[in-house]
Each structure stands twice: as structure tokens, then as C-alpha cells.
Design a protein around this motif. Sequence first.
Motif, PDB file in Angstrom:
ATOM      1  N   GLY A  57       1.888   6.081  -7.114  1.00  0.00           N
ATOM      2  CA  GLY A  57       0.671   6.717  -7.614  1.00  0.00           C
ATOM      3  C   GLY A  57       0.726   8.225  -7.614  1.00  0.00           C
ATOM      4  N   LEU A 108      -3.314  -7.438  -4.341  1.00  0.00           N
ATOM      5  CA  LEU A 108      -3.652  -6.717  -5.568  1.00  0.00           C
ATOM      6  C   LEU A 108      -4.728  -5.665  -5.315  1.00  0.00           C
ATOM      7  N   ALA A 109      -5.691  -6.008  -4.470  1.00  0.00           N
ATOM      8  CA  ALA A 109      -6.745  -5.048  -4.150  1.00  0.00           C
ATOM      9  C   ALA A 109      -6.196  -3.855  -3.383  1.00  0.00           C
ATOM     10  N   GLY A 144     -11.182  -0.876  -5.183  1.00  0.00           N
ATOM     11  CA  GLY A 144     -10.164  -1.563  -4.398  1.00  0.00           C
ATOM     12  C   GLY A 144     -10.674  -1.975  -3.030  1.00  0.00           C
ATOM     13  N   ALA A 174       2.630   1.567  -3.450  1.00  0.00           N
ATOM     14  CA  ALA A 174       1.686   1.991  -4.484  1.00  0.00           C
ATOM     15  C   ALA A 174       1.286   3.456  -4.304  1.00  0.00           C
ATOM     16  N   TYR A 176       0.834  -1.204   0.000  1.00  0.00           N
ATOM     17  CA  TYR A 176       0.000   0.000   0.000  1.00  0.00           C
ATOM     18  C   TYR A 176       0.869   1.254   0.000  1.00  0.00           C
ATOM     19  N   VAL A 191      -3.217  -2.606  -3.720  1.00  0.00           N
ATOM     20  CA  VAL A 191      -2.530  -1.752  -4.695  1.00  0.00           C
ATOM     21  C   VAL A 191      -3.533  -0.844  -5.394  1.00  0.00           C
ATOM     22  N   LEU A 192      -4.643  -1.415  -5.831  1.00  0.00           N
ATOM     23  CA  LEU A 192      -5.691  -0.618  -6.487  1.00  0.00           C
ATOM     24  C   LEU A 192      -6.249   0.430  -5.538  1.00  0.00           C
ATOM     25  N   GLN A 193      -6.458   0.052  -4.310  1.00  0.00           N
ATOM     26  CA  GLN A 193      -6.967   0.984  -3.309  1.00  0.00           C
ATOM     27  C   GLN A 193      -6.002   2.138  -3.068  1.00  0.00           C
ATOM     28  N   PHE A 241      -3.704   3.335  -5.188  1.00  0.00           N
ATOM     29  CA  PHE A 241      -3.692   4.227  -6.342  1.00  0.00           C
ATOM     30  C   PHE A 241      -4.858   5.207  -6.296  1.00  0.00           C
ATOM     31  N   GLY A 242      -6.012   4.727  -5.859  1.00  0.00           N
ATOM     32  CA  GLY A 242      -7.156   5.623  -5.750  1.00  0.00           C
ATOM     33  C   GLY A 242      -7.016   6.621  -4.616  1.00  0.00           C
ATOM     34  N   LEU A 244     -11.417   4.232  -8.226  1.00  0.00           N
ATOM     35  CA  LEU A 244     -10.438   3.175  -7.985  1.00  0.00           C
ATOM     36  C   LEU A 244     -10.393   2.782  -6.510  1.00  0.00           C
TER      37      LEU A 244
END
Length: 208
Positions: free
Chosen positions: A94, A136-137, A121, A90, A87, A139-141, A143-144, A117
Amino acid sequence: RVRGVAVGDGCARGRLGWLRGWCRWQRGGVVLRTVGTVRLRQPFVVGLVAVSMLQPGAINMYVPSLPGMERALATDATSIQLTITVYLIATAVGQIIMGPLSDRFGRRPVLLTGLCLFVLGSIACAVATSVGTLLLARVLQAFGACAGLSLARAIVRDTSGSAASAGRIGYLNMGMAIAPVFAPAIGGLLDQAYGWRASFHFMTAMGC
């Protein structure tokens, strides 16, 4: 930069208060001409404080649930702690990406995309059944969440004068400071009452 107006690529970017009459500036063959009166709408400070709290809140809220996540996902403590590490990485990456994108496409579209995002996430974290999916979730979280972290101050600087922006940035800093204080307490209560997934459901509601 002339009176808060940045000249480049044939378009004006930066901070504009009231700009009256004609403004003509030529630099390196690029001409900027502004006619009439331009007024930028002031940002909703409470909303900016809220989006700036997403990143520190999301990294601290589920910390009390780490032991429960370890048992539920049948993994070890090291793997679960990686969700914090990825986290942070990322988030750092990000912010490097979100800044240029907001300069190219505008603050609002990039910020709204970041919130989407973050919500996606958070939902993915809440329904994750393995530690790999959870990583992976996260990472998406991240970035948002970094969109709110990096763009909230930029929006204040773009739309406010030096005196007003100092006070508004102070509110943003206050929100970022109190989020890590209250987030673990909220996460602990949710974990005791509903389990570890409840913290991520709460994060989803925050992003909405």
C-alpha cells in the motif's frame, strides 16, 4: 527544484513558504510563473500524529484476542496468525501505491480515502464470521492505515521548513513508538470486557 519548488508537467509541487514577486524558471521547455503571494496552511500536528498511529495500533491492539478469535471462528492458530502476516504485506504494498497517488491527486484526498478504507476494513473485521473474511478485511484495513503512515510525514515536509519539520516529524515518530506500547493493553482490556470484536470497534472509532 528551485528554492523548494519542484518544476514538472507544468505544475509546481513541493514546499512553499512565502513566495513573493515573480518567479520564472524554464527547464526543458517547461515554464513556471508564479504571481503574488502564496501561503500554505500549516498542518494540524495532533491529527497527523493520530493518523500515523493507526497502522502500528491496528497491528498490535487485537493480539491479546488471538486465542479468543481462534475459538470463535473455529479455526487454528496458524490461520489466525495469518491476519498479522497479510496486514504487514498489504501495508508494504500500500505504501508503494499511496505515494504516487498522493503526488497525482494530492495529499488530502488520498489521506481521507485511506481513512475511509481503514474504517470500512475495521467494520468488516468486527463483523467477520470466518477467517477468510477476516483476512480480506485486514487487507482493506492495512491499505487504509498505510495512507496515514506514509503521508503524515510527506504533509509535514510539504508544508514546513527544515527546522519546523524536524520537530513535527519527531512528534510523528513519538506517536508511532508509543502506539505499540499501549495498543495491546487497550486491546486486552476490551477483550476481557466485551470480547474480541470490541478491539475492531475501537479501531473503527479511531479511524473516524
